[in-house]
Scaffold this active site. Structure first.
Site, short mmCIF file in Angstrom:
data_model
loop_
_atom_site.label_atom_id
_atom_site.label_comp_id
_atom_site.label_asym_id
_atom_site.label_seq_id
_atom_site.Cartn_x
_atom_site.Cartn_y
_atom_site.Cartn_z
N CYS A 1 7.93 -77.64 -12.97
CA CYS A 1 8.02 -77.84 -11.53
C CYS A 1 7.55 -79.26 -11.19
O CYS A 1 6.65 -79.79 -11.83
CB CYS A 1 7.20 -76.87 -10.70
SG CYS A 1 7.56 -75.15 -10.99
N ARG B 1 11.27 -81.96 -14.75
CA ARG B 1 10.14 -81.04 -14.91
C ARG B 1 10.50 -79.61 -14.52
O ARG B 1 9.68 -78.70 -14.67
CB ARG B 1 8.98 -81.50 -14.05
CG ARG B 1 8.42 -82.83 -14.50
CD ARG B 1 7.21 -83.15 -13.68
NE ARG B 1 6.17 -82.18 -13.90
CZ ARG B 1 5.04 -82.41 -14.54
NH1 ARG B 1 4.81 -83.58 -15.04
NH2 ARG B 1 4.14 -81.48 -14.67
N TRP C 1 10.77 -74.64 -11.56
CA TRP C 1 11.07 -73.92 -12.80
C TRP C 1 10.47 -72.54 -12.60
O TRP C 1 9.26 -72.38 -12.50
CB TRP C 1 10.41 -74.62 -14.00
CG TRP C 1 10.72 -74.01 -15.31
CD1 TRP C 1 11.82 -74.25 -16.09
CD2 TRP C 1 9.94 -73.04 -16.03
NE1 TRP C 1 11.75 -73.51 -17.24
CE2 TRP C 1 10.62 -72.75 -17.23
CE3 TRP C 1 8.74 -72.40 -15.77
CZ2 TRP C 1 10.13 -71.84 -18.17
CZ3 TRP C 1 8.25 -71.48 -16.70
CH2 TRP C 1 8.96 -71.22 -17.89
N ASN D 1 2.62 -75.87 -8.10
CA ASN D 1 2.88 -75.69 -9.53
C ASN D 1 1.78 -74.82 -10.11
O ASN D 1 0.63 -74.95 -9.69
CB ASN D 1 2.82 -77.02 -10.27
CG ASN D 1 3.99 -77.91 -9.95
OD1 ASN D 1 4.92 -77.50 -9.28
ND2 ASN D 1 3.93 -79.13 -10.43
N GLY D 2 2.09 -74.02 -11.09
CA GLY D 2 1.07 -73.18 -11.73
C GLY D 2 1.32 -71.72 -11.40
O GLY D 2 2.40 -71.36 -10.91
N GLU E 1 12.13 -78.97 -37.01
CA GLU E 1 12.36 -79.79 -35.82
C GLU E 1 13.87 -79.95 -35.55
O GLU E 1 14.31 -79.88 -34.40
CB GLU E 1 11.67 -81.16 -36.01
CG GLU E 1 11.91 -82.19 -34.93
CD GLU E 1 11.45 -81.78 -33.54
OE1 GLU E 1 10.80 -80.74 -33.37
OE2 GLU E 1 11.78 -82.51 -32.59
N LYS F 1 15.72 -78.76 -32.12
CA LYS F 1 16.54 -79.65 -31.28
C LYS F 1 17.92 -79.03 -31.07
O LYS F 1 18.44 -79.02 -29.96
CB LYS F 1 16.73 -81.03 -31.94
CG LYS F 1 15.55 -81.92 -31.98
CD LYS F 1 15.14 -82.50 -30.65
CE LYS F 1 14.09 -81.64 -30.00
NZ LYS F 1 12.71 -82.01 -30.21
N GLU G 1 17.68 -75.85 -28.68
CA GLU G 1 17.28 -76.02 -27.29
C GLU G 1 18.31 -76.75 -26.45
O GLU G 1 18.39 -76.51 -25.24
CB GLU G 1 15.90 -76.66 -27.15
CG GLU G 1 15.79 -78.09 -27.58
CD GLU G 1 14.35 -78.62 -27.47
OE1 GLU G 1 13.59 -78.13 -26.63
OE2 GLU G 1 14.01 -79.51 -28.24
N HIS H 1 15.26 -66.05 -50.67
CA HIS H 1 14.45 -64.86 -50.37
C HIS H 1 14.91 -64.15 -49.11
O HIS H 1 14.15 -63.41 -48.50
CB HIS H 1 12.97 -65.25 -50.25
CG HIS H 1 12.41 -65.84 -51.50
ND1 HIS H 1 12.17 -65.08 -52.63
CD2 HIS H 1 12.11 -67.12 -51.83
CE1 HIS H 1 11.71 -65.87 -53.58
NE2 HIS H 1 11.68 -67.11 -53.13
N LYS I 1 10.31 -79.82 -18.85
CA LYS I 1 9.38 -80.70 -19.54
C LYS I 1 7.97 -80.33 -19.13
O LYS I 1 7.74 -80.01 -17.97
CB LYS I 1 9.69 -82.14 -19.09
CG LYS I 1 9.10 -83.21 -19.97
CD LYS I 1 9.96 -83.45 -21.16
CE LYS I 1 9.41 -84.54 -22.05
NZ LYS I 1 9.96 -84.41 -23.41
C1 F6R Z 1 10.90 -79.60 -27.77
C2 F6R Z 1 9.84 -79.86 -26.83
C3 F6R Z 1 8.73 -78.88 -26.74
C4 F6R Z 1 7.39 -79.61 -26.63
C5 F6R Z 1 6.26 -78.61 -26.39
C6 F6R Z 1 4.90 -79.30 -26.36
O1 F6R Z 1 11.86 -80.61 -27.75
O2 F6R Z 1 9.84 -80.84 -26.14
O3 F6R Z 1 8.73 -78.01 -27.81
O4 F6R Z 1 7.18 -80.34 -27.80
O5 F6R Z 1 6.46 -77.96 -25.18
O6 F6R Z 1 4.84 -80.26 -25.36
P1 F6R Z 1 3.75 -81.38 -25.37
O7 F6R Z 1 3.97 -82.25 -26.54
O8 F6R Z 1 3.94 -82.12 -24.06
O9 F6R Z 1 2.41 -80.71 -25.44
#
Ligand code: F6R
Length: 610
Positions: free
Chosen positions: A2, A27, A74, A100-101, A483, A487, A490, A506, A605
């Site tokens: 948010c 966000r 969000w 937010n929260g 990773e 990527k 997501e 396995h 984010k």
């Molecule tokens: C994946 C991604 C998330 C963040 C996770 C931690 O692309 O961005 O998995 O890595 O939410 O976020 P931070 O690093 O901000 O604590």
């Protein structure tokens, strides 16, 4: 998660609020809304959809107010529909909040308010808070007291701004667990959940701390705790430029940030990597140098991509410093009963510095007496402020929801930390010099991989229809397989799983057929032959192999369907290079499938809720 923006000053608030919401849309992007004083009351427009749509709904309206609030959502409580969008109002409709929260005791508060005859129009916890503040305002006739009283009774987290039609010359902002930053201009204040909404208006900011309140008017600002104890705000200068939060000619922030990596990797090492001496200078760790010398164990913690960086860090630190390392999901660490001794050092890794689980892990570790360090991107963020010491990764704002450049910068810092701890122990200057010299060459090697984007895009086109992907890697490249899979899933919504290559037989091998692409990370290191054998096993079952391998490797070219070449480097440093094609493969696959890579569905984010 948010975005919040609020303005009070001398400019027309609406364009500034909309601009702020566009900057914050990464966000959270399922709904957007604004509230402004208008006539005797408030004018509120909100809807489930984008900020651009909100802007067109407001087009042509004459809204001259110089104060207002806005929100991009969000969803936590209640699906993303118009009535759940923020701002939410009290019963009179004359008081609005953006929040937010999560208000954890919202159900109890709601039931009490319903008993008192209050009705609700949304499914959100935020509306409960708005109605609660409104009810207290009716009782006390004092807006600040109403806000403080309400906030002292709520459980949970909040970053919020309150606007009242009765007091259009005041904005009240408050925080507990969800960031609030306040930009200070000349006779004006901009409140936001992150600095990207502020930087084009002023660089002078301060952050609220937990349970702190700011009462903002055009003539000044007062800060205090929610218990009415005055506090003093420490002004900071924002360090990034506007261009860092613009796309700069790229179609998406994610692609721009992938391409920034030669520079951001260099920035992370700048002034810290003393390659000629084989030494590392980490100013942020000076105060804990003795603790690090006698540390018995390191616990690296984080979430998502940051957790993957921690896994790479584990290999590096154990290899170079011979110091035992454990890696824990922050979300698990906080609820376990972890065994910590005073000689344990906990390192929290976070791009945003605001991830709720990581912050809670930091607090848990501190409560148990461990020294806690942060490896963080956002300067002044909660984790940066609450840890005993730490190192900023200096990657600049990361706007793309999928983390890319922050990951390689985290890797840079983790390698510096491994060398730093190693040099305190058994690592010779010569060994450190060799690694340090190669680290300085990595930015150019990343650039070489980036120049192969078209080739990777062609591969992405061939597999964009796949429904599953398998990612395999060994040793230090196993976390890179995780990773790469993260990527892919997501941003393209293709199911993808990462495994240590040897684990394939396995179980996951059962999935392999001609429709299953497997991305195999296979640089020529000590496990190369084994990985080659895994590739043969996949091919024997008609699976398709996309290999990430050293340039001019004839053996791999003979067995894989596609080879994405990477420049040679030291085996230990390969993760910094092998991850780059995986980021591009995910990006181009998502583009091919028509996905919005900067705003993938259901994500946001900075995850500031549990
Ligand atoms: C994946 C991604 C998330 C963040 C996770 C931690 O692309 O961005 O998995 O890595 O939410 O976020 P931070 O690093 O901000 O604590």
């Amino acid at each position: 998660m948010c975005g919040i923006v609020g303005y009070i000053g001398h400019r027309t608030a609406l364009p500034l609020l909309l601009n702020g919401l566009k900057r914050l849309e990464y966000r959270g992007y399922d709904s957007a809304g604004i509230a402004l004083p208008h006539g005797e009351g408030l004018y509120i427009v909100k809807h489930a959809g984008t900020v651009a749509q909100l802007e067109s709904m407001l087009n042509g309206l004459d809204l001259p107010a110089t104060v207002g609030i806005g929100h991009t959502r969000w969803a936590t409580h209640g699906e993303p529909i118009d009535r759940n969008a923020h701002p939410h109002t009290d019963a009179s409709g004359r008081l609005a909040i953006v929040h937010n929260g999560i208000i954890e005791n919202y159900a109890t508060l709601k039931a009490k308010l319903q008993e008192d005859g209050y009705a609700f129009r949304s499914d959100t916890d935020t509306e409960v808070l708005a109605v609660f503040i409104g009810a207290l305002y009716e009782q006390y006739g004092d807006i600040e007291l109403a806000v403080r009283t309400a906030l002292s009774e709520v459980q949970g987290t909040f970053g919020l701004v309150v606007l009242s039609a009765d007091h259009p010359d005041i904005l009240i902002a408050a925080r507990r667990g969800s960031p609030i930053v306040i930009g200070v201009g000349n006779g004006e204040y901009i409140v936001a959940s992150d600095a990207t909404a502020i930087v084009e208006y002023t660089r002078s900011v301060f952050y609220l701390t937990d349970d702190e309140l700011a009462i903002l008017t055009r003539s000044g600002c007062q800060t205090k705790t929610i218990d009415d104890i005055p506090t003093s705000a420490e002004l900071l200068e924002l360090e990034f430029d506007l261009e860092r939060i613009e796309k700069g000619g790229y179609p998406h922030f994610m692609l721009k940030e992938i391409h920034e990596q030669p520079e951001t990797f260099r920035d992370a090492c700048r002034g810290r990597l003393l390659a000629h001496e084989g030494n590392i200078k980490l100013g942020g760790l000076r105060s804990v140098e003795q603790t690090l010398r006698r540390a018995n164990r390191l616990i690296l913690t984080g979430c998502g991509t940051s957790w993957h960086a921690a896994l790479v860090g584990e290999y590096w630190i154990e290899e170079l410093a011979r110091l035992p390392v454990e890696v824990e999901y922050a979300s698990e660490f906080r609820y376990r009963n972890p065994v910590l001794s005073p000689d344990d050092v906990v390192v929290a890794i976070s791009q945003s510095g605001e991830t709720a689980d990581t912050l809670a892990a930091v607090r848990e570790a501190q409560m148990r007496g461990a020294t806690v360090l942060g490896i963080v991107n956002v300067v002044g963020s909660s984790i940066a402020r609450e840890t005993h010491a730490g190192v900023y990764i200096h990657a600049g704002p990361e706007i793309g929801v999928a983390s890319t450049k922050a990951f390689t910068s985290q890797l840079a810092i983790l390698m510096l930390l491994a060398l730093y701890l190693g040099r305190m122990r058994h690592l010779s200057a010569t060994q450190a010099q060799e690694i340090a010299a190669e680290m300085l060459r990595l930015p150019d090697k990343i650039q070489t991989i980036l120049s192969r984007g078209d080739f990777i895009q062609d591969i992405a086109r061939s597999y964009a229809h796949a429904t599953n992907f398998l990612y395999l890697g060994r040793g230090v490249n196993f976390p890179i397989a995780l990773e790469g899979a993260l990527k892919m899933k997501e941003i393209s919504y293709i199911h993808a799983e990462g495994y240590p290559a040897a684990e394939m037989k396995h179980g996951p091998i059962a999935l392999i057929d001609e429709n299953m692409p497997a991305v195999v990370i296979a640089p020529r290191d000590e496990l190369y032959e084994k990985v080659l054998a895994n590739i043969e096993e996949i091919r024997a079952r008609r699976g398709k192999v996309i290999a990430i391998a050293d340039e001019n490797d004839p053996d791999i070219a003979a067995v894989a369907n596609h080879v994405i070449p990477i420049p040679r480097t030291l085996p230990l440093l390969t993760p910094v290079l092998t991850v780059i094609p995986l980021q591009l493969l995910a990006y181009y696959t998502a583009i091919e499938r028509g996905c919005n890579v900067d705003m993938p569905r259901n994500l946001a984010k900075s995850v500031t809720v549990e």
